[in-house]
Motif scaffolding. Structure first.
Motif, PDB file in Angstrom:
ATOM      1  N   VAL A   5       0.809  -1.220   0.000  1.00 44.63           N
ATOM      2  CA  VAL A   5       0.000   0.000   0.000  1.00 44.63           C
ATOM      3  C   VAL A   5       0.846   1.275   0.000  1.00 44.63           C
ATOM      4  O   VAL A   5       0.303   2.378  -0.038  1.00 44.63           O
ATOM      5  CB  VAL A   5      -0.955   0.025   1.207  1.00 44.63           C
ATOM      6  CG1 VAL A   5      -1.854  -1.202   1.204  1.00 44.63           C
ATOM      7  CG2 VAL A   5      -0.207   0.140   2.528  1.00 44.63           C
ATOM      8  N   THR A   6       2.158   1.145   0.023  1.00 50.94           N
ATOM      9  CA  THR A   6       3.034   2.319   0.096  1.00 50.94           C
ATOM     10  C   THR A   6       2.775   3.272  -1.066  1.00 50.94           C
ATOM     11  O   THR A   6       2.798   2.872  -2.238  1.00 50.94           O
ATOM     12  CB  THR A   6       4.511   1.898   0.087  1.00 50.94           C
ATOM     13  OG1 THR A   6       4.768   1.057   1.219  1.00 50.94           O
ATOM     14  CG2 THR A   6       5.423   3.116   0.149  1.00 50.94           C
ATOM     15  N   GLY A   7       2.503   4.530  -0.722  1.00 50.37           N
ATOM     16  CA  GLY A   7       2.282   5.565  -1.728  1.00 50.37           C
ATOM     17  C   GLY A   7       0.905   5.561  -2.354  1.00 50.37           C
ATOM     18  O   GLY A   7       0.571   6.470  -3.123  1.00 50.37           O
ATOM     19  N   LYS A   8       0.075   4.567  -2.037  1.00 53.12           N
ATOM     20  CA  LYS A   8      -1.262   4.493  -2.618  1.00 53.12           C
ATOM     21  C   LYS A   8      -2.254   5.290  -1.778  1.00 53.12           C
ATOM     22  O   LYS A   8      -2.099   5.435  -0.569  1.00 53.12           O
ATOM     23  CB  LYS A   8      -1.710   3.037  -2.736  1.00 53.12           C
ATOM     24  CG  LYS A   8      -0.858   2.232  -3.718  1.00 53.12           C
ATOM     25  CD  LYS A   8      -1.382   0.814  -3.890  1.00 53.12           C
ATOM     26  CE  LYS A   8      -0.552   0.048  -4.925  1.00 53.12           C
ATOM     27  NZ  LYS A   8      -1.053  -1.330  -5.126  1.00 53.12           N
ATOM     28  N   VAL A   9      -3.297   5.792  -2.439  1.00 53.79           N
ATOM     29  CA  VAL A   9      -4.288   6.636  -1.775  1.00 53.79           C
ATOM     30  C   VAL A   9      -5.430   5.789  -1.238  1.00 53.79           C
ATOM     31  O   VAL A   9      -5.999   4.954  -1.954  1.00 53.79           O
ATOM     32  CB  VAL A   9      -4.833   7.703  -2.743  1.00 53.79           C
ATOM     33  CG1 VAL A   9      -5.927   8.537  -2.069  1.00 53.79           C
ATOM     34  CG2 VAL A   9      -3.699   8.603  -3.236  1.00 53.79           C
ATOM     35  N   ALA A  10      -5.755   6.021   0.033  1.00 52.33           N
ATOM     36  CA  ALA A  10      -6.851   5.302   0.685  1.00 52.33           C
ATOM     37  C   ALA A  10      -7.806   6.306   1.317  1.00 52.33           C
ATOM     38  O   ALA A  10      -7.375   7.164   2.093  1.00 52.33           O
ATOM     39  CB  ALA A  10      -6.312   4.353   1.749  1.00 52.33           C
ATOM     40  N   ILE A  11      -9.084   6.193   0.976  1.00 55.85           N
ATOM     41  CA  ILE A  11     -10.118   7.000   1.633  1.00 55.85           C
ATOM     42  C   ILE A  11     -10.740   6.149   2.731  1.00 55.85           C
ATOM     43  O   ILE A  11     -11.178   5.029   2.480  1.00 55.85           O
ATOM     44  CB  ILE A  11     -11.222   7.423   0.642  1.00 55.85           C
ATOM     45  CG1 ILE A  11     -10.677   8.349  -0.438  1.00 55.85           C
ATOM     46  CG2 ILE A  11     -12.373   8.106   1.392  1.00 55.85           C
ATOM     47  CD1 ILE A  11     -11.714   8.693  -1.512  1.00 55.85           C
ATOM     48  N   ILE A  12     -10.785   6.693   3.939  1.00 56.74           N
ATOM     49  CA  ILE A  12     -11.495   6.041   5.038  1.00 56.74           C
ATOM     50  C   ILE A  12     -12.546   7.030   5.511  1.00 56.74           C
ATOM     51  O   ILE A  12     -12.218   8.047   6.136  1.00 56.74           O
ATOM     52  CB  ILE A  12     -10.567   5.633   6.205  1.00 56.74           C
ATOM     53  CG1 ILE A  12      -9.559   4.576   5.751  1.00 56.74           C
ATOM     54  CG2 ILE A  12     -11.394   5.059   7.362  1.00 56.74           C
ATOM     55  CD1 ILE A  12      -8.291   5.113   5.178  1.00 56.74           C
ATOM     56  N   THR A  13     -13.800   6.795   5.181  1.00 57.15           N
ATOM     57  CA  THR A  13     -14.836   7.756   5.526  1.00 57.15           C
ATOM     58  C   THR A  13     -15.060   7.773   7.036  1.00 57.15           C
ATOM     59  O   THR A  13     -15.027   6.739   7.692  1.00 57.15           O
ATOM     60  CB  THR A  13     -16.165   7.462   4.801  1.00 57.15           C
ATOM     61  OG1 THR A  13     -16.748   6.255   5.328  1.00 57.15           O
ATOM     62  CG2 THR A  13     -15.953   7.324   3.305  1.00 57.15           C
ATOM     63  N   GLY A  14     -15.266   8.959   7.574  1.00 53.77           N
ATOM     64  CA  GLY A  14     -15.458   9.074   9.011  1.00 53.77           C
ATOM     65  C   GLY A  14     -14.279   8.556   9.791  1.00 53.77           C
ATOM     66  O   GLY A  14     -14.435   7.982  10.866  1.00 53.77           O
ATOM     67  N   GLY A  15     -13.080   8.752   9.270  1.00 53.39           N
ATOM     68  CA  GLY A  15     -11.894   8.165   9.888  1.00 53.39           C
ATOM     69  C   GLY A  15     -11.298   8.964  11.030  1.00 53.39           C
ATOM     70  O   GLY A  15     -10.153   8.734  11.411  1.00 53.39           O
ATOM     71  N   GLY A  16     -12.088   9.879  11.598  1.00 55.23           N
ATOM     72  CA  GLY A  16     -11.552  10.727  12.649  1.00 55.23           C
ATOM     73  C   GLY A  16     -11.585  10.128  14.036  1.00 55.23           C
ATOM     74  O   GLY A  16     -10.967  10.668  14.961  1.00 55.23           O
ATOM     75  N   SER A  17     -12.292   9.028  14.217  1.00 51.71           N
ATOM     76  CA  SER A  17     -12.387   8.414  15.546  1.00 51.71           C
ATOM     77  C   SER A  17     -12.756   6.940  15.412  1.00 51.71           C
ATOM     78  O   SER A  17     -13.116   6.470  14.329  1.00 51.71           O
ATOM     79  CB  SER A  17     -13.439   9.141  16.398  1.00 51.71           C
ATOM     80  OG  SER A  17     -14.722   9.026  15.812  1.00 51.71           O
ATOM     81  N   GLY A  18     -12.679   6.237  16.534  1.00 48.46           N
ATOM     82  CA  GLY A  18     -13.149   4.855  16.598  1.00 48.46           C
ATOM     83  C   GLY A  18     -12.476   3.907  15.631  1.00 48.46           C
ATOM     84  O   GLY A  18     -11.267   3.982  15.372  1.00 48.46           O
ATOM     85  N   ILE A  19     -13.277   3.008  15.084  1.00 49.93           N
ATOM     86  CA  ILE A  19     -12.757   1.998  14.156  1.00 49.93           C
ATOM     87  C   ILE A  19     -12.170   2.661  12.914  1.00 49.93           C
ATOM     88  O   ILE A  19     -11.131   2.241  12.405  1.00 49.93           O
ATOM     89  CB  ILE A  19     -13.871   1.004  13.779  1.00 49.93           C
ATOM     90  CG1 ILE A  19     -14.242   0.153  14.994  1.00 49.93           C
ATOM     91  CG2 ILE A  19     -13.430   0.097  12.625  1.00 49.93           C
ATOM     92  CD1 ILE A  19     -15.425  -0.776  14.768  1.00 49.93           C
ATOM     93  N   GLY A  20     -12.817   3.700  12.413  1.00 47.60           N
ATOM     94  CA  GLY A  20     -12.312   4.394  11.232  1.00 47.60           C
ATOM     95  C   GLY A  20     -10.924   4.960  11.452  1.00 47.60           C
ATOM     96  O   GLY A  20     -10.054   4.862  10.578  1.00 47.60           O
TER      97      GLY A  20
END
Length: 261
Positions: A5-20
């Motif tokens: 995954v190095t250098g690849k873009v990942a979107i994690i929605t709601g990633g500001g807390s918890g499991i995200g």
């Protein structure tokens, strides 16, 4: 182990807390460029800073199409989106007979439509590039239907159907769509729930948790809350394993008595 995954873009929605947050942190620590979203600038900026230097916080509300486009465009400016983790969701304990139509709609908007809006944009580009991986964060409540959390259980079940249906659109491509079902996890919201419950019952949090596993989840094999970072690792593995498409990965501490998943 190199997950690629190095250098690849990942979107994690709601990633500001918890499991995200745990998922975003895991992807970042493995070398990915991580994009998270939220509605409060200060909170999302603080979360991105805590995750690390390759984390980007975007103020974008996925309850709207405009918000989904804002998030997708920001991520695309950093490079092709290789991973989309649909994590946004709400839950509460309620009486089915007292839940209003408006609250049902809110559940579908948060737990389903936020994922539909961003996936509709990102997945089309993934298919055009013939590359990408999407994971829907559902819940063990999707198959262990919970009577005092009916809207939550129903929308999380629907999410499994959405994930499998979209996987059908990837046939013959290098794009994959999977779902992940965490069990009861030691997130901020869950900690608040058990703290409030303990106060109501006149018990310690430890006593409340012990009784919860004894009375509500006796089939749980670990008999304890799951560390969110375990889900970060599980989702990373699911998202990067090219042998897995159209499947649901269960990580519930053994609560659901099944040899599958």
């Amino acid at each position: 182990m190199d997950f690629g995954v190095t250098g690849k873009v990942a979107i994690i929605t709601g990633g500001g807390s918890g499991i995200g947050y745990a998922i975003a942190k895991t992807f970042h620590d493995e070398g990915a460029v991580v994009v998270i979203n939220g509605r409060t600038p200060s909170r999302i900026e603080a979360a991105a800073a805590a995750i690390g230097p390759r984390a980007h916080g975007v103020v974008a509300d996925l309850l709207t199409g405009e918000g989904a486009r804002t998030l997708a465009d920001h991520a695309a400016a950093l490079g092709p989106v290789s991973f989309l983790i649909n994590n946004i969701g709400v839950f509460d304990v309620n009486d089915f007979f007292e839940v209003s139509d408006e609250r049902w709609i809110e559940y579908f908007e948060h737990n389903m439509m936020t994922a539909v809006r961003i996936t509709r944009i990102v997945m089309k580009d993934m298919l055009a590039r013939d590359d990408g991986s999407i994971v829907f964060i559902s819940s063990e409540a999707a198959i262990r239907s919970i009577g005092n959390m009916v809207p939550y259980s129903v929308t999380k079940t629907a999410m499994l159907g959405l994930g499998r249906s979209l996987a059908e659109l990837t046939r013959g491509t290098s794009v994959r769509v999977n779902s992940y079902m965490p069990g009861t996890t030691a997130t901020e919201s869950v900690a608040t729930y058990f703290a409030d419950l303990a106060r109501q019952q006149g018990k310690t949090v430890e006593e409340t948790l012990r009784d919860f596993y004894k009375e509500v989840q006796p089939s749980n094999l670990t008999q304890k809350l799951i560390d969110p970072i375990m889900h970060g690792r599980g989702v990373l593995q699911l998202a990067t394993n090219t042998a897995m498409n159209g499947v649901t990965h269960r990580a519930d501490g053994g609560t659901v008595r099944s040899i599958f998943g």
